[in-house]
Each structure stands twice: as structure tokens, then as C-alpha cells.
Design an enzyme around this catalytic site. Structure first.
Site, PDB file in Angstrom:
ATOM      1  N   HIS A 155       1.934   4.408  -3.073  1.00 61.11           N
ATOM      2  CA  HIS A 155       1.838   5.869  -2.974  1.00 61.11           C
ATOM      3  C   HIS A 155       2.978   6.570  -3.706  1.00 61.11           C
ATOM      4  O   HIS A 155       2.864   7.770  -4.007  1.00 61.11           O
ATOM      5  CB  HIS A 155       1.831   6.299  -1.514  1.00 61.11           C
ATOM      6  CG  HIS A 155       0.492   6.212  -0.867  1.00 61.11           C
ATOM      7  ND1 HIS A 155      -0.646   6.751  -1.420  1.00 61.11           N
ATOM      8  CD2 HIS A 155       0.096   5.645   0.317  1.00 61.11           C
ATOM      9  CE1 HIS A 155      -1.677   6.536  -0.625  1.00 61.11           C
ATOM     10  NE2 HIS A 155      -1.251   5.862   0.425  1.00 61.11           N
ATOM     11  N   GLU A 192      -5.534   7.471  -1.776  1.00 59.07           N
ATOM     12  CA  GLU A 192      -5.808   6.302  -0.948  1.00 59.07           C
ATOM     13  C   GLU A 192      -6.585   5.213  -1.685  1.00 59.07           C
ATOM     14  O   GLU A 192      -6.375   4.026  -1.447  1.00 59.07           O
ATOM     15  CB  GLU A 192      -6.566   6.730   0.308  1.00 59.07           C
ATOM     16  CG  GLU A 192      -5.811   7.717   1.190  1.00 59.07           C
ATOM     17  CD  GLU A 192      -4.463   7.191   1.672  1.00 59.07           C
ATOM     18  OE1 GLU A 192      -4.171   5.994   1.474  1.00 59.07           O
ATOM     19  OE2 GLU A 192      -3.696   7.986   2.244  1.00 59.07           O
ATOM     20  N   HIS A 208       0.834  -1.199   0.000  1.00 58.05           N
ATOM     21  CA  HIS A 208       0.000   0.000   0.000  1.00 58.05           C
ATOM     22  C   HIS A 208       0.873   1.256   0.000  1.00 58.05           C
ATOM     23  O   HIS A 208       0.654   2.185  -0.805  1.00 58.05           O
ATOM     24  CB  HIS A 208      -0.921  -0.014   1.218  1.00 58.05           C
ATOM     25  CG  HIS A 208      -1.844   1.156   1.306  1.00 58.05           C
ATOM     26  ND1 HIS A 208      -3.171   1.080   0.949  1.00 58.05           N
ATOM     27  CD2 HIS A 208      -1.642   2.441   1.716  1.00 58.05           C
ATOM     28  CE1 HIS A 208      -3.745   2.258   1.122  1.00 58.05           C
ATOM     29  NE2 HIS A 208      -2.826   3.107   1.594  1.00 58.05           N
ATOM     30  N   GLU A 209       1.864   1.294   0.881  1.00 59.14           N
ATOM     31  CA  GLU A 209       2.703   2.488   0.987  1.00 59.14           C
ATOM     32  C   GLU A 209       3.612   2.644  -0.226  1.00 59.14           C
ATOM     33  O   GLU A 209       3.858   3.763  -0.681  1.00 59.14           O
ATOM     34  CB  GLU A 209       3.534   2.441   2.274  1.00 59.14           C
ATOM     35  CG  GLU A 209       2.731   2.311   3.560  1.00 59.14           C
ATOM     36  CD  GLU A 209       1.656   3.393   3.712  1.00 59.14           C
ATOM     37  OE1 GLU A 209       1.814   4.475   3.131  1.00 59.14           O
ATOM     38  OE2 GLU A 209       0.670   3.144   4.415  1.00 59.14           O
TER      39      GLU A 209
END
Length: 832
Positions: A492, A511, A488-489
Site C-alpha cells: 500500500h 486493494e 500486503h500492507e
């Protein structure tokens, strides 16, 4: 018309008047003092005249205010690189500090209502100026001085001065004439010319540019500026200067942070050592240094940070800094970035961190062909296409970078967590980086540090350029939670950082994409999964997210469920460039996941229409075109719809997507049709069977006599972590579960050893059924998993059980001092 920015409302003000002057580079020179819990020093800001004074391009690319595009016509976004940071905050008391200093030879004049430290509490001076005509109108200033507004909060500003860049040796190369001669009244214009030439150097001269930024930042001051600190801003003025073009373009601000400032967290790590880190929210970095917070404000930066020996400084910077010994008790750390980013992405963490090194055998294994360049790399060819962003040394134009599947990475943690990090993180990072690369191509950033932050960190993770913060909660259990959060990170880096939102209210574009891509990355990172296994895992995850979205919609304000709260006004700015983030100061917003979940489901729905392979091709195309730029929702939607064949589009339009998904509250109607399909998936049906067994077991336990302890043995299946979460959520719907059932449940699945997502549901069961032997598990969770524990405080209080309420208050009392301010406020409201 400029909005009246009232800090007592729920909207977060972005006060900087970026249309008049724009920061292009920051040079920070700071000392970190753990005894006083203060960071102090200076910051030099290098400006360029803002867009209202640079309307020379017929393309409009230099204009900071754009009209909302309602159709699907392709157009150029601002050539800007802006990340979409998470904008969520608490409603806390507003304070402001500082004092005004007049020109040389005059006395310093303090603003009203200040205490002995220069900290002010007069909340009536809250509106700021935000480009009103009587202060900084570009057409007719009359006798009014121009006022430069910076975003600033919880800082003590000591002095502001103009920097004499003309005094730097060798600086004459940055003047058109090549000489530093002329009458004194022209010197101000000459200094601004030098700054202009410096900030507009071509990208291939970035090293030289950085060198001269350093030298200019050390130049002497040449006159103090008037300033006034407001609750959300710092206002700067030079007497007699009425236009931004004539205002000093290089200024130095001497300041110190507040120990309770909302941009920094002073605490101790898991080994009991002091540390400090920036939180990124609720108010970004304005309580770390005076800056420009609006998304349009793009800048590079460099920072020198001095600490005592034994401390390590990690920062969002392109270089892997090594400390320089300045004296017996001082180490200096230096970082820089050459890629323009918003000030909100600047991240710093100072502590007694230990680098977690790979063992030689592990390192050898990870350099094999497992992470070789995939054959689909030919589809990327980043360097063959021109970039649409402002000029900087872009990795997407670097052939070597386009072949780098795994960028260099380091892992840091407190001493007591090193072994767990070595076992977990060092194995996962290269796999997750490789999976991201095979999906989207060139990594936007050249390196990565991963830091396990203290237990009071308010979320499971946070991504910034070159650095990821991870909560300790992702480490226990298996690799599932750690791997998915890491994915997930990492996502980004592309969505949220390399491609940013022009309007911070469109959080879903950061997000939602990261949540959607974490599934894609994690499936690839696991490797050798069949298509059926991937589909099963992703459908189960969709079902779990559906349950969370349903609960959140039922238990939150409707206005907070809208992904484009500004609707047709999204992306618009005031005349000065100031704006507000709608609902940015809503205390409960920090705990909401609606932007993650609705954004994820929208992207999943679009992938279903386009087809997975075509959809991922469109994502790569979007990255190729828009990396380094600001975008709105329609930029992505228009491009995607162009790629979907007409026979598949049906009635799908940008307007229909706005109406069904982005501009309304509640559950999107298209989503309601898919839920039953996910419930029929193989993994979900396995869980249904297990739930039935446990319900039957519980019924037999209730009917059995107290003397009859032995029950018929029931064979339960081994479940995946997400299956365990679904099982426990299903059992939470049962009115009564006996203590013996709960004991058997915990032992069967070893729930105390599972990851934090599973243990959270176990704690919910313990609280609901007042299972006293499990109270220790709840206490441990509230102490060690603060990023996820806020909800449990509410559950402990709702039951109106004296023991549970005592447990809640006991845990809060021990954690309150170091707890994140937003979390502490919300929990206190629950308990008292």
C-alpha cells in the site's frame, strides 16, 4: 449540479467545499485524557484559495474537476498525492454538536435542539451547503457571506478564531514588501498574503516552512468566527466576507472529541492497559479533527500530543519521535510530514506500547549482504526523471533513497506479545521490505513503525504513511499469514498511498494491487524458491481466492459487487468540490472482499497477457510516472495496454475491461476459464488426495462398532497453511463428519496451533458438526481474533442449536463493549 447529501442514505458524504478553499497544512495541539476518554485541544488550518479561483493554467492541472477519459490518450492527472483509503462504514445514528459564536462583544448563540453539553440531535439539519449558489457561489455572492465547509462529525467545537499570523516575529519575510505597514482594513489581505507565501515555499525550504507553521500556529487570535455544527460538517463564516479569497486563510479551532466518536477507538490492549487509536474507517478522521476529506484535499501536517507518563504516541510522521518531559505528569510527542497527504491518512495510536528490540545477534545477521542492492536497480533510476506531482521533498528524486533496500523500522506491541513479535515480526519485516524494493524500487516513505493493535481491531491490517497496524491474529502459527499480510500492507505504500485514487469508489486500485503484489513480494521474501514452487503457491492462492469470490458473489447484493459503481461519472465532483462515496455507509460493505478479489484477478489476468517480467516492468513505469498523484482506472489501463504488443492484445481495450471486470457485478467471464487449471496444480491435487483419505476414514469410523475404537492407520501428508485451508474448506462440503474423525483431524494437523486462517475453517467445521469438544476453540477465536470472527456468529445462530446460540451470546456480551462499532452492529443483528 450539487448532490443533495443526505446522511441517512447509504452514501458517505464528503462535505468540504474544496473548490473554494483548500487546506495546505494542519497544526494539531492535543491532550489525551484516558479518564474522560477525550482528546481535546486545538487545530490550526492554513488555507490556499481553491481551484475555482486559480484557473490560470492552460494545462488544467489546478482544476479539481476532470472529465472522464474514455480512450487511451495519455494525459496529465492532477499533480496531487492522495491515498486510497478503505471506505467502508456502518449505518449508525447521526448526531451533531457545537454552537455558533458571533463576533467579539456579542453573545454565543446555540443552535436549536442542543443538550447541556452542546450535543445536538436534530437530524433534520443534515443536508449541509455544499456550495449552493445562495451560500458560496463564486460568480455572484450578492449580500450572502461566504461559508467554508469542513468535514466534521462527533466533535464538540468550542471556539473558532482567525489567527493573527502578522503578529509573528520575523514574518515580514513572507510579504512582498518586506514590511508590515498599512491601513487596518488591508490587514486581512496582508495576513492571507503571508499564508500564501508560506504555503507556496519551495520544497528545499521545508524545514524553514515547518518552523514558521509552528510559530504562526502559536500566534494570538484576532477575532472569533461564526460557526455551526451539522451532522457531517462544520460551517464557518465571517460576517461581511463574501469571497473565499477574502476569508481568513489561517484559522484556529478549539474542540474536543466524543468518547463514542467513530474515528477513534478507546479500549484496552492485550495486557489490560488503556489505549486509543484511530480506525481509518468508517468515516476516516472527521471525528478526530475538523478537516477536508475529499481525495483532492492534500496537506502536510504536524502534531504535538501530550500524554501522561508511561504512554507512547505513535503517528504517521516522518520522524521517530522521542518524548519531551513538560512536567512531572506530562510527556509531549511531536511528529510532522512534509509530503502532502489527505487528512484521512493521519493515524495516531496512544498506549502503553513496548518497543520490540532486536537482539544483537539477530541485528548482525540482518545487516549482511542478504539485503544488498539488487542488480536490477539500474532499471529504476528514479532521480533521472522529473516528477509529475506538486512540489515536495520527494524520495524518488533522492539518489540515496533509491539505494535504500530496507528502510529503518521499529516494532511496538503490548508487553504480553513482545516475545512473539520478536520471534515473528522482526525476522519478517526486513525480508518483506527488501522484496518490495526489488519489485518496485524506491520506498515512498523514509521509515516504518509496525504496531500490534488491540484485539478489537476490525481487520488484519491497515497501512498509513510511516506506520502499519497489524492484528494480533497474524502472529500465531507459522510465518505464512504474518508474512503475506505484512507484504500486503507494505504494498500500500506504493498503491493506495504514493499513488491514490481520484475517486474513492475505485477501491480496487488500492486493494486489488496490494492483494496481487503480496504474492509477488512474499515469493521473493521467502527466497530460494524455484519457479515451479512460486507458480504452485500462487495458483493455490488463486484457487482459494476464487472460492471466496464465488461465495461472496452468491451472498451479497449485486450493487456492492461493482468495482466502478459511478461508471462513466467516476472522478466527477460537484461545483463546490463536495461529493459522496457511493455505498460508503453500507454496514455490510466493511466485511466484503470483492474489491480485493476482483481487482486481484483482473491484474493477474493482465499479467498473464503481458508476461510476468514485462508486467512488473510496466508497474515500475507506472510508479515512476504517477507517484504522488491521483489516478483513475484508465490511467493505469492505458499505460499497460500501450506496453503490450499488438499481437497479444487481441480484443483487449479499456472499454472491454470496464465491461468485463469493473462495471458489472458477478464473476467476470474471463475468470471462469482459468479455474480448472488451478484445480489441476500439484498442491491442489495433493489436497484432493488428502480429502479423499479423510472421507474414507470418516466412512470407516461410522461403520465401525462402538467397541471397536482402533482403526487402520492412515498416513497423511504434511500440508502448507494454504493447503490446510483448502482441505478444511473441502471437508466443509461433507454433510456429516463424526466426532472421532474431527478429533483425529485436529490432532493430525495440530489445528489449534495453526494460523488464524486455518483455525477459522476449523471453527466452521466445529460449528457445522456440533463438535462440543471444539467449542472452546470457537470461544477463543471469537475473543482473540475479532478481525475475522464476525462470520462465525452467524454460523452459530443458523444451526438453531441452543448451546451454540448461548455460546454466541456469551462471547458477544464479553466483547461488545470494546468491539468495533460496525462489527458490533452486524453481530447484534445476527443475534437478536
Amino acid at each position: 449540479m450539487d448532490p443533495q447529501l443526505d446522511p441517512m442514505k447509504d452514501d458517505l458524504p464528503l462535505m468540504a467545499n474544496t473548490s473554494y478553499m483548500l487546506v495546505k497544512h494542519y497544526v494539531l495541539d492535543l491532550d489525551v485524557d484516558f479518564k474522560s476518554k477525550v482528546i481535546e485541544g486545538s487545530i490550526v488550518l492554513f488555507f490556499e484559495t481553491g481551484s475555482r479561483y486559480r484557473r490560470t493554467s492552460s494545462t488544467g492541472q489546478e482544476c479539481c474537476q476532470s472529465e472522464l477519459d474514455q480512450g487511451c490518450e495519455t494525459r496529465a492527472s492532477e499533480p496531487s498525492h492522495v491515498p486510497m483509503t478503505s471506505v467502508s462504514a456502518c449505518s449508525s445514528e447521526m448526531e451533531y454538536n457545537g454552537f455558533a459564536v458571533s463576533g467579539k462583544g456579542e453573545e454565543a448563540v446555540r443552535l436549536p435542539s442542543s443538550d447541556g453539553d452542546g450535543n445536538h440531535s436534530n437530524r433534520k439539519q443534515a443536508s449541509g451547503i455544499s456550495g449552493s449558489k445562495d451560500c458560496c457561489d463564486s460568480g455572484n455572492h450578492g449580500n450572502k457571506d461566504f461559508v467554508l465547509v469542513l468535514d466534521c462529525c462527533d466533535l464538540s467545537v468550542l471556539k473558532v478564531e482567525e489567527v493573527d499570523v502578522a503578529a509573528v516575529s520575523g514574518i515580514e519575510k513572507f510579504t512582498r514588501s518586506g514590511k508590515l505597514t498599512g491601513v487596518s482594513e488591508e490587514l486581512g489581505g496582508l495576513k492571507n498574503q503571508i499564508v500564501h507565501e508560506l504555503v507556496t515555499l519551495p520544497a528545499d525550504r521545508w524545514r524553514e516552512q515547518l518552523c514558521y507553521f509552528t510559530r504562526c500556529s502559536r500566534a494570538p487570535g484576532c477575532g472569533e468566527l461564526l460557526f455551526a455544527a451539522r451532522p457531517w460538517s462544520l460551517e464557518l463564516r465571517k460576517s461581511g466576507i463574501q469571497a473565499p479569497a477574502d476569508f481568513p486563510h489561517a484559522i484556529r479551532i478549539w474542540y474536543r472529541t466524543n468518547p463514542g466518536g467513530r474515528s477513534v477507538a478507546w479500549t484496552t490492549d492485550q495486557s489490560g492497559k488503556p489505549c486509543v487509536y484511530t480506525m481509518g474507517s468508517p468515516i476516516n478522521n472527521r471525528a478526530l479533527f475538523p478537516c477536508q476529506e475529499p481525495p483532492i484535499a492534500l496537506s502536510t501536517w504536524q502534531a504535538s500530543v501530550r500524554t501522561a507518563p508511561g504512554f507512547v504516541v505513535l503517528m504517521s510522521g516522518e520522524n521517530s519521535a522521542e518524548p519531551v518531559q513538560l512536567g512531572e505528569d506530562v510527556l509531549s510527542w511531536y511528529y510532522y510530514v512534509s509530503m502532502p497527504m489527505p487528512a484521512s491518512t493521519f493515524t495516531i495510536a496512544v498506549g502503553c506500547w513496548q518497543e520490540v528490540k532486536q537482539r544483537p545477534c539477530t541485528a548482525a545477521i540482518q545487516t549482511n549482504t542478504e539485503f544488498s542492492v539488487p542488480s536490477l536497480q539500474a532499471d529504476f533510476r528514479w532521480h533521472e526523471e522529473p516528477c509529475g506531482h506538486v512540489e515536495y521533498p520527494c524520495r524518488f528524486q533522492d539518489p540515496a533513497a533509491s539505494l535504500q533496500a530496507v528502510i529503518p523500522y521499529r516494532v511496538f506491541s503490548p508487553w504480553c506479545l513482545m516475545e512473539l513479535c520478536e520471534e515473528r515480526l522482526l525476522q519478517l519485516i526486513p525480508r518483506c521490505l527488501w522484496a518490495a524494493y526489488t519489485t518496485l524500487g524506491t520506498h515512498p516513505f523514509s521509515r516504518l513503525d509496525v504496531l500490534i493493535v488491540p484485539s478489537n481491531f476490525s481487520s488484519l491490517g491497515m497501512a498509513s504513511p510511516h506506520i502499519i497496524f497489524l492484528s494480533q491474529s497474524v502472529l500465531p502459527g507459522g510465518s505464512h499469514l504474518c508474512g503475506t499480510r505484512l507484504c500486503h500492507e507494505i504494498a500500500h505504500a506504493w498503491f493506495g498511498l504514493a499513488i491514490g485514487a481520484r475517486d474513492w469508489t475505485e477501491e480496487w486500485m488500492s486493494e486489488g494491487f496490494a492483494t496481487f503484489l503480496e504474492d509477488i513480494f512474499w515469493a521473493r521474501a521467502q527466497q530460494q524458491l524455484s519457479q515451479d514452487e512460486v507458480k504452485g503457491q500462487q495458483e493455490l492462492k488463486a484457487l482459494l481466492r476464487w472460492c471466496r469470490l464465488r461465495d461472496e458473489v452468491q451472498n451479497s447484493e449485486e450493487e456492492l459487487q461493482v468495482l466502478r459503481p459511478n461508471k462513466e461519472n467516476t472522478g466527477e465532483l460537484s461545483e463546490s468540490g463536495a461529493s459522496v462515496v457511493k455505498y460508503g455507509l453500507k454496514a455490510e460493505k466493511i466485511f466484503m472482499q470483492v474489491h480485493y478479489l476482483k481487482g486481484y484477478f483482473l491484474l493477474r489476468s493482465l499479467a498473464g497477457v503481458a508476461g510476468q517480467a514485462s508486467y512488473l516492468t510496466s508497474l515500475r513505469k507506472f510508479v515512476r510516472k504517477f507517484h504522488g498523484q491521483l489516478v483513475l482506472s484508465q490511467d493505469f489501463l492505458c499505460m499497460l495496454l500501450e506496453d503490450i504488443p499488438k499481437q497479444k492484445k487481441s480484443r483487449l481495450t479499456v472499454e472491454s475491461i470496464f465491461q468485463d471486470w469493473l462495471d458489472t457485478s458477478g464473476i467476470p467471464k474471463p475468470l471462469l476459464e482459468e479455474v480448472e487449471t488451478w484445480k489441476e496444480g500439484q498442491l491442489a491435487r495433493q489436497v484432493s488426495g488428502e480429502v479423499t483419505k479423510w472421507i474414507q476414514t470418516n466412512q470407516r469410523v461410522r461403520k465401525s462398532s462402538k467397541k471397536k475404537r482402533k482403526q487402520d492407520e492412515v498416513i497423511f501428508q504434511k500440508l502448507l497453511p494454504d493447503q490446510l485451508v483448502l482441505l478444511l474448506e473441502s471437508l466443509l462440503e461433507e454433510k456429516t463428519l463424526c466426532p472421532r474423525t474431527l478429533q483425529s483431524l485436529e490432532r493430525t494437523y495440530q489445528l489449534r496451533e495453526q494460523d488464524a486462517e486455518v483455525r477459522h475453517r476449523w471453527c466452521e467445521l466445529v460449528i457445522k458438526h456440533k463438535y462440543v469438544p471444539g467449542y472452546g476453540d470457537v470461544e477463543r477465536f471469537l475473543r482473540e481474533d475479532q478481525a475475522m470472527g464476525v462470520y462465525l456468529y452467524g454460523e452459530l445462530m443458523v444451526n438453531e442449536d441452543a448451546k451454540q446460540q448461548e455460546l454466541a451470546r456469551k462471547c458477544f456480551a464479553s466483547a461488545q463493549e470494546h468491539m468495533d462499532a460496525s462489527s458490533a452492529k452486524v453481530v447484534a443483528e445476527m443475534l437478536f
